[in-house]
Motif scaffolding. Sequence first.
Motif, mmCIF file in Angstrom:
data_model
loop_
_atom_site.group_PDB
_atom_site.id
_atom_site.type_symbol
_atom_site.label_atom_id
_atom_site.label_comp_id
_atom_site.label_asym_id
_atom_site.label_seq_id
_atom_site.Cartn_x
_atom_site.Cartn_y
_atom_site.Cartn_z
ATOM 1 N N GLN A 1 -3.152 -111.828 -17.102
ATOM 2 C CA GLN A 1 -4.218 -112.641 -16.514
ATOM 3 C C GLN A 1 -5.424 -111.766 -16.187
ATOM 4 O OE1 GLN A 1 -2.548 -114.601 -13.075
ATOM 5 N NE2 GLN A 1 -1.414 -116.110 -14.291
ATOM 6 N N ILE A 2 -6.607 -112.322 -16.388
ATOM 7 C CA ILE A 2 -7.843 -111.620 -16.069
ATOM 8 C C ILE A 2 -8.232 -111.897 -14.621
ATOM 9 C CG2 ILE A 2 -10.339 -111.591 -16.459
ATOM 10 C CD1 ILE A 2 -8.988 -109.982 -18.483
ATOM 11 N N VAL A 3 -8.526 -110.838 -13.882
ATOM 12 C CA VAL A 3 -9.057 -110.962 -12.522
ATOM 13 C C VAL A 3 -10.425 -110.283 -12.520
ATOM 14 C CG1 VAL A 3 -8.714 -110.466 -10.076
ATOM 15 C CG2 VAL A 3 -6.722 -110.849 -11.569
ATOM 16 N N THR A 4 -11.462 -111.035 -12.153
ATOM 17 C CA THR A 4 -12.815 -110.484 -12.092
ATOM 18 C C THR A 4 -13.180 -110.237 -10.630
ATOM 19 O OG1 THR A 4 -13.454 -111.715 -14.079
ATOM 20 C CG2 THR A 4 -15.228 -110.827 -12.721
ATOM 21 N N LEU A 5 -13.554 -109.008 -10.309
ATOM 22 C CA LEU A 5 -13.881 -108.631 -8.940
ATOM 23 C C LEU A 5 -15.372 -108.821 -8.665
ATOM 24 C CD1 LEU A 5 -11.700 -105.394 -8.747
ATOM 25 C CD2 LEU A 5 -11.048 -107.752 -8.209
ATOM 26 N N SER A 6 -15.729 -108.804 -7.390
ATOM 27 C CA SER A 6 -17.105 -109.122 -6.994
ATOM 28 C C SER A 6 -18.128 -108.116 -7.507
ATOM 29 C CB SER A 6 -17.202 -109.214 -5.468
ATOM 30 O OG SER A 6 -16.888 -107.960 -4.862
ATOM 31 N N GLY B 1 -18.119 -106.861 -10.489
ATOM 32 C CA GLY B 1 -18.177 -106.945 -11.940
ATOM 33 C C GLY B 1 -17.033 -106.251 -12.635
ATOM 34 N N SER B 2 -16.199 -105.535 -11.896
ATOM 35 C CA SER B 2 -15.027 -104.897 -12.500
ATOM 36 C C SER B 2 -14.033 -105.964 -12.950
ATOM 37 C CB SER B 2 -14.349 -103.957 -11.496
ATOM 38 O OG SER B 2 -15.218 -102.928 -11.093
ATOM 39 N N SER B 3 -13.231 -105.621 -13.958
ATOM 40 C CA SER B 3 -12.223 -106.562 -14.436
ATOM 41 C C SER B 3 -10.851 -105.905 -14.423
ATOM 42 C CB SER B 3 -12.554 -107.062 -15.845
ATOM 43 O OG SER B 3 -12.622 -105.994 -16.766
ATOM 44 N N VAL B 4 -9.833 -106.714 -14.160
ATOM 45 C CA VAL B 4 -8.453 -106.244 -14.092
ATOM 46 C C VAL B 4 -7.607 -107.139 -14.983
ATOM 47 C CG1 VAL B 4 -6.497 -105.708 -12.594
ATOM 48 C CG2 VAL B 4 -8.835 -105.533 -11.697
ATOM 49 N N PHE C 1 -4.388 -103.143 -16.082
ATOM 50 C CA PHE C 1 -5.378 -102.307 -16.748
ATOM 51 C C PHE C 1 -6.722 -102.579 -16.096
ATOM 52 C CE2 PHE C 1 -8.560 -101.439 -20.036
ATOM 53 C CZ PHE C 1 -8.193 -100.159 -20.439
ATOM 54 N N PHE C 2 -7.378 -101.510 -15.618
ATOM 55 C CA PHE C 2 -8.621 -101.639 -14.859
ATOM 56 C C PHE C 2 -9.816 -101.175 -15.691
ATOM 57 C CE2 PHE C 2 -5.264 -101.290 -11.779
ATOM 58 C CZ PHE C 2 -5.669 -102.065 -10.703
ATOM 59 N N GLU C 3 -10.900 -101.924 -15.615
ATOM 60 C CA GLU C 3 -12.185 -101.504 -16.163
ATOM 61 C C GLU C 3 -13.195 -101.621 -15.032
ATOM 62 O OE1 GLU C 3 -12.192 -102.531 -20.862
ATOM 63 O OE2 GLU C 3 -12.229 -104.256 -19.524
ATOM 64 N N ILE C 4 -13.645 -100.487 -14.540
ATOM 65 C CA ILE C 4 -14.389 -100.434 -13.286
ATOM 66 C C ILE C 4 -15.889 -100.343 -13.532
ATOM 67 C CG2 ILE C 4 -14.651 -99.226 -11.089
ATOM 68 C CD1 ILE C 4 -11.896 -100.598 -11.648
ATOM 69 N N SER C 5 -16.612 -101.186 -12.824
ATOM 70 C CA SER C 5 -18.076 -101.155 -12.877
ATOM 71 C C SER C 5 -18.580 -99.879 -12.215
ATOM 72 C CB SER C 5 -18.640 -102.394 -12.167
ATOM 73 O OG SER C 5 -20.033 -102.367 -12.154
ATOM 74 N N GLN D 1 -16.934 -100.579 -20.669
ATOM 75 C CA GLN D 1 -17.518 -101.689 -19.930
ATOM 76 C C GLN D 1 -16.432 -102.678 -19.513
ATOM 77 O OE1 GLN D 1 -20.597 -101.622 -19.084
ATOM 78 N NE2 GLN D 1 -21.436 -100.077 -20.476
ATOM 79 N N PRO D 2 -16.522 -103.240 -18.305
ATOM 80 C CA PRO D 2 -15.609 -104.315 -17.914
ATOM 81 C C PRO D 2 -15.835 -105.544 -18.789
ATOM 82 C CG PRO D 2 -16.751 -103.393 -16.005
ATOM 83 C CD PRO D 2 -17.435 -102.856 -17.222
ATOM 84 N N LEU D 3 -14.872 -106.441 -18.801
ATOM 85 C CA LEU D 3 -14.964 -107.628 -19.650
ATOM 86 C C LEU D 3 -16.240 -108.439 -19.407
ATOM 87 C CD1 LEU D 3 -13.837 -109.570 -21.739
ATOM 88 C CD2 LEU D 3 -12.456 -110.614 -19.927
ATOM 89 N N PRO D 4 -16.628 -108.749 -18.160
ATOM 90 C CA PRO D 4 -17.859 -109.523 -17.965
ATOM 91 C C PRO D 4 -19.089 -108.831 -18.548
ATOM 92 C CG PRO D 4 -16.570 -109.503 -15.944
ATOM 93 C CD PRO D 4 -15.943 -108.511 -16.872
#
Length: 371
Positions: free
Chosen positions: A154-159, A161-164, A192-196, A337-340
């Motif tokens: 599942q995709i979790v989008t953080l405030s 802009g990072s995505s998990v 799996f983390f992609e950090i802004s 880059q994060p998903l967003p």
Amino acid sequence: MKKREQYREIEDFLADESFRMWMKSKNDTDGWEEWTLEHPKRAKLVEEARLWLLAMKVPEQNLSQEQVDAALQNTWMKIEEKEHENKLEPKLIQLWNTAWFSKIAAILVLGLLSFYAYTNYFVDQANYSSYDEIVSNHDEDGLLEQINNSNKPQIVTLSDGSSVLLQPKSKLSYPKIFKGNERNVYLSGEAFFEISKNPKKPFFVHANEIVTKVVGTSFRIKAYANQSDVEVLVRTGKVKVNSEKTSYNSNQKEIVLLPNQALRFGRKNQTFDKITDITADKSISNSVRSIEQLSFEFTDIPVAQILKTMEQAYSIEIDFPEQELLKCHLTTSLSDQPLPEKLKIICKSIGNNSSYTMNGNQITILSKGCN
């Protein structure tokens, strides 16, 4: 034998051979972990039964299942003989059949079994830090929690802009909005983390006994509560790993990981093992997922193909106007880059007021075609 859905007491689980084997070997051949997630009302009983087994450290030490079952049967026979010899009054016999008294009997049975075993099999739980404990020890208010009880990531989008990308049987706690000078999230399971990028506001992932510090990068953490190791694998950028109990302001040396490097933290002995060549470690290399393997470097590639690559990497569905984008090609780098942000770059490159919306794992791209 009762079906596990009918289990109402701790001793029901303790008397179940497959449950005991799951606790001892961590080999979940009968799907206990998935069953527990599907039956949250039984989770507390499962956890209590697990704690009793761990507290008494009752492994097999080369005992056959017949020997284990025989020990159980002999113990119950001795208890029944003792009951008969003492000519228990009816009230005491009734007491024997109550739930709490049965629990004590089950514990006595397992205690006798411990004479057949040694005490070094189970990982020492005294040094373990649980997800709930770590979350409760931090002062952030209003934490949100995402629990993945499905069989897909599942995709979790953080405030920020990072995505998990949260894997099944995993959960993540995070604030609705990151405040202060740090960004802190809490993981149990695998993600799996992609950090802004934000050098002034470092990002911290708290997972069991370790904390991973990043500024802007992509990496994977595997930290299941019932596993003896925690793993960190870096795909891009750089991370710093330290013990949860050690402040980053202290003099203790932190471990730095670069792309395609990993770290394995042994929870029992509190040891850090840095792995500079992940291809030489079968456990790590065999666990690499699509998102960690696929390239996001595109040179004159059809947009439709780029979106298909993203679907495969993130296990998501992207709805887009295929005819309008049929002749659209892009040359771009989306690796760090994060998903967003990836989606923003694609839409901006297409032009013509192209935009996207996200609803969980479902993404919709609106476009009239490329410029």
